[in-house]
Design an enzyme around this catalytic site. Sequence first.
Site, mmCIF file in Angstrom:
data_model
loop_
_atom_site.group_PDB
_atom_site.id
_atom_site.type_symbol
_atom_site.label_atom_id
_atom_site.label_comp_id
_atom_site.label_asym_id
_atom_site.label_seq_id
_atom_site.Cartn_x
_atom_site.Cartn_y
_atom_site.Cartn_z
ATOM 1 N N SER A 13 0.758 -1.459 -0.034
ATOM 2 C CA SER A 13 -0.055 -0.011 0.174
ATOM 3 C C SER A 13 0.926 1.344 0.026
ATOM 4 C CB SER A 13 -0.779 -0.118 1.268
ATOM 5 O OG SER A 13 -1.497 1.198 1.378
ATOM 6 N N TYR A 47 -2.365 -0.044 10.016
ATOM 7 C CA TYR A 47 -2.367 -0.716 8.684
ATOM 8 C C TYR A 47 -1.247 -0.651 8.044
ATOM 9 C CZ TYR A 47 -3.886 -0.928 3.905
ATOM 10 O OH TYR A 47 -3.957 -1.427 2.503
#
Length: 333
Positions: free
Chosen positions: A127, A152
Site C-alpha cells: 500500500s 495498517y
Amino acid sequence: MKILVTGVAGFIGMHVCERLLARGDQVVGVDNLNDYYDVSLKEARLARLTPQGNFSFHKLDIADRPAMAALFADAMPERVIHLAAQAGVRYSIQNPHAYVDSNLVGFVNILEGCRHGKVKHLVYASSSSVYGGNTKLPFSEHDNVDHPVSLYAATKKANELMAHTYSHLYGLPTTGLRFFTVYGPWGRPDMAYWKFTEAILAGRAIDVYNHGQMQRDFTYIDDIVEGVLRIADVIPAGNPDYDAARPDPASSDAPYRLYNIGNSHTVPLMDFIEGLENALGKVAEKRYLPLQDGDVLATEAATDALRAATGFAPTTPLDEGIRRFVAWYVARG
C-alpha cells in the site's frame, strides 16, 4: 496456468480474477466474506466469477493455518496473487487485532504455502500507506519507509519485510505492489469517493477532512489490474547491482522486488470532489473537519520502475475514471 488468488470477493480481487479468466488461466479463489462492509456487495462480486468453468471458490480465512496448508497442498498453484487483507487506515485504530490476524498471521500462512508448494511467484498487495510520514514527492520505492502513521501501514511494511525473508531464505520470488488510492466500479463503500457519491445523491453533507487541504494519487481500477497481471508475468531474480553497503529498499540480492502502482499525478481533494459533483450534476454540501489520525497530507507515485519492468504505467484520466464509477453507481440503484 493455475493461479491462487486471495480476496476474490474484494474490489481488486474480482477485477483481477475476471482478467485472468478471460485470458484462459485457471483460478483458485479464496475469501472469507467477512462483514467489514456489506457482505451482499462481496457476494455480488463473487457471483460474477462462480459461473465460469475455470474458477473454483473456497470460503476460507487466510489466518486459518491448517485450512490454508490443506488448500495449497490440494490446489498446487503455480503462482499466487495475494490481495486478501484487512483494509482501511482508520479502522485499524478501532480494531487493531483484525489487522494482526489477517495481515500478519494470514500473510505468514501465504508465505508458508508458497514455500512448501514451490510456488514460482508470489505477488502481494502492499500500500502507498507505507510511506507514512514521508513528505518528499513523488514517493519512490527507493525511499526509506520506516515511519508509518497507522497500524495498517505498519502491517503492510511488515509484509514487505516478511516477503524479503522468504525470498532470501528459500529463494521464493516475491513482488510487492504499493497501490495508490484505487477507485472505480465495484469499489469499497468505506472509501471516500463512494461515501461522497452516496451522500451527494442523498442530499447529505460530506465530511471533508483537513479542511480540504489534502492531495491523493487516484488510480483507476483497470490500471491497477493491468499492472498486477503484467508484474505477475515478470518473475524477479536477484538484483546483480545490489550493494549491501548501500541497500536499496526496492530490491535485493534475493528474488525480491517492490513497485508502486499509481497514476503518478497528485490531485487536490477539492478537485476530486468537484469532479464527482460534475459527474453527478449536483453540488455537495461540505462539512469541513480537522485531519484524522492516521491520514497523510499527500501521496504521489513514482512509476518509472513499473514502466521499466513491464512497459506499462497507469494513464486513465481522473475525469474519465470518475465518470465510469458514477455511471456504474447510478445504474446499480
